[in-house]
Motif scaffolding. Structure first.
Motif, PDB file in Angstrom:
ATOM      1  N   ILE A  68       0.862  -1.180   0.000  1.00  0.00           N
ATOM      2  CA  ILE A  68       0.000   0.000   0.000  1.00  0.00           C
ATOM      3  C   ILE A  68       0.902   1.234   0.000  1.00  0.00           C
ATOM      4  N   PRO A  69       1.080   1.899  -1.156  1.00  0.00           N
ATOM      5  CA  PRO A  69       1.892   3.108  -1.195  1.00  0.00           C
ATOM      6  C   PRO A  69       1.205   4.247  -0.424  1.00  0.00           C
ATOM      7  N   LEU A  70       2.021   4.998   0.332  1.00  0.00           N
ATOM      8  CA  LEU A  70       1.506   6.136   1.098  1.00  0.00           C
ATOM      9  C   LEU A  70       1.952   7.464   0.495  1.00  0.00           C
ATOM     10  N   GLU A  71       3.177   7.490  -0.052  1.00  0.00           N
ATOM     11  CA  GLU A  71       3.692   8.675  -0.734  1.00  0.00           C
ATOM     12  C   GLU A  71       4.631   8.215  -1.834  1.00  0.00           C
ATOM     13  N   GLY A  72       4.575   8.870  -2.995  1.00  0.00           N
ATOM     14  CA  GLY A  72       5.493   8.561  -4.075  1.00  0.00           C
ATOM     15  C   GLY A  72       5.039   7.394  -4.927  1.00  0.00           C
ATOM     16  N   ASP A  73       5.933   6.964  -5.833  1.00  0.00           N
ATOM     17  CA  ASP A  73       5.617   5.944  -6.827  1.00  0.00           C
ATOM     18  C   ASP A  73       6.585   4.774  -6.684  1.00  0.00           C
ATOM     19  N   LEU A  74       6.050   3.563  -6.705  1.00  0.00           N
ATOM     20  CA  LEU A  74       6.839   2.350  -6.552  1.00  0.00           C
ATOM     21  C   LEU A  74       6.750   1.536  -7.845  1.00  0.00           C
ATOM     22  N   LYS A  75       7.901   1.187  -8.411  1.00  0.00           N
ATOM     23  CA  LYS A  75       7.940   0.402  -9.647  1.00  0.00           C
ATOM     24  C   LYS A  75       8.106  -1.068  -9.318  1.00  0.00           C
ATOM     25  N   HIS A  76       7.222  -1.891  -9.861  1.00  0.00           N
ATOM     26  CA  HIS A  76       7.226  -3.338  -9.636  1.00  0.00           C
ATOM     27  C   HIS A  76       7.528  -4.054 -10.953  1.00  0.00           C
ATOM     28  N   LYS A  77       8.362  -5.094 -10.865  1.00  0.00           N
ATOM     29  CA  LYS A  77       8.633  -5.950 -12.029  1.00  0.00           C
ATOM     30  C   LYS A  77       8.769  -7.373 -11.539  1.00  0.00           C
ATOM     31  N   ASP A  78       8.167  -8.337 -12.254  1.00  0.00           N
ATOM     32  CA  ASP A  78       8.239  -9.735 -11.807  1.00  0.00           C
ATOM     33  C   ASP A  78       8.416 -10.675 -12.991  1.00  0.00           C
ATOM     34  N   ASN A  79       8.632 -11.959 -12.664  1.00  0.00           N
ATOM     35  CA  ASN A  79       8.874 -12.954 -13.713  1.00  0.00           C
ATOM     36  C   ASN A  79       7.582 -13.498 -14.304  1.00  0.00           C
ATOM     37  N   MET A  80       6.436 -12.908 -13.930  1.00  0.00           N
ATOM     38  CA  MET A  80       5.170 -13.249 -14.586  1.00  0.00           C
ATOM     39  C   MET A  80       4.893 -12.306 -15.753  1.00  0.00           C
TER      40      MET A  80
END
Length: 240
Positions: A68-80
């Motif tokens: 759950i992001p509260l501030e800013g941007d989080l980049k996600h990358k996975d093997n799916m």
């Protein structure tokens, strides 16, 4: 009614330079024998990741992982094959199941990203891994409960392989509300104070405090200031 209180300043702390984290439950180098979990709730990490930094590719298995992001941007990358950005106001879930590899990075070059990392034990092992995220309407939690996670694919919010329900609320000072447990026979509720001050069944809590309650059917909240809360209802015994 049974309760466990975790004041904000009693949480575990890790400072890796690029990552500052507060651990409500035992995690990595923080070990507390009385803070291993709250029922099916295994991890509640309050993370701050520096500009353009993050977690390199790493594995998970047989865990429901919620961010759950509260501030800013989080980049996600996975093997799916997923490569996404989650922002404040979003919720992300990943069922690790038989195994996944993923990375998480601060997508901002000029500000830290703050997010909650939550792990829930699943009630099914070796499921097919999956990923989902959605944007929540924060107006739907003003002085009321907004469901953001459940066990049901066709219910509000994202879903997990567990009889768990998460809600968020933003209460104006002096406002009250009551939470009715979905499964009071088996479940408890862990409340995490994101901002402000609140009284829960007359127990006073402040920002970043956590309170677990079980053997009860309802919780009564009164906002002692403008406050934001995350409620996590989970089974108290695993595989329930």
């Amino acid at each position: 009614m049974n309760t466990v209180l975790h004041k904000a300043d009693t949480r575990g702390h890790a400072n890796h330079g690029w990552l500052r984290s507060r651990h409500t439950f035992s995690f990595a180098n923080y070990h507390h024998p009385e803070r291993m979990n709250f029922g099916a709730l295994r991890v509640l990490n309050d993370d701050i990741v520096s500009e353009s930094q993050g977690f390199g590719t790493h594995p998970h298995k047989d865990m429901e992982i919620v961010s759950i992001p509260l501030e800013g941007d989080l980049k996600h990358k996975d093997n799916m094959g997923n490569e996404t950005i989650i922002k404040a106001g979003d919720i992300q879930v990943m069922s690790a199941g038989t195994g996944v590899m993923h990375s998480e990075y601060n997508n901002n070059p000029d500000q830290p990203v703050k997010f909650l990392q939550i792990w829930v034990f699943p009630n099914k092992q070796n499921v097919e891994p999956r990923y989902d995220q959605m944007t929540l309407n924060s107006a739907d939690r003003r002085n009321k409960l907004q469901q953001v996670l459940s066990p049901n694919t066709d219910d509000a919010g994202v879903w997990v392989h567990q009889n768990a329900w998460f809600h968020m609320t933003r209460l104006d000072k002096d406002k009250t509300l009551t939470y009715q447990l979905k499964n009071p026979k088996n479940n408890g509720v862990y409340v995490f104070v994101l901002k402000g001050d609140v009284s829960i069944n007359e127990q006073k809590l402040n920002e970043r405090d956590g309170l677990g309650i079980w053997d009860i059917a309802t919780l009564d909240f009164k906002a002692d200031s403008d406050t934001e809360l995350l409620l996590m209802e989970v089974p108290m015994q695993l595989n329930k």
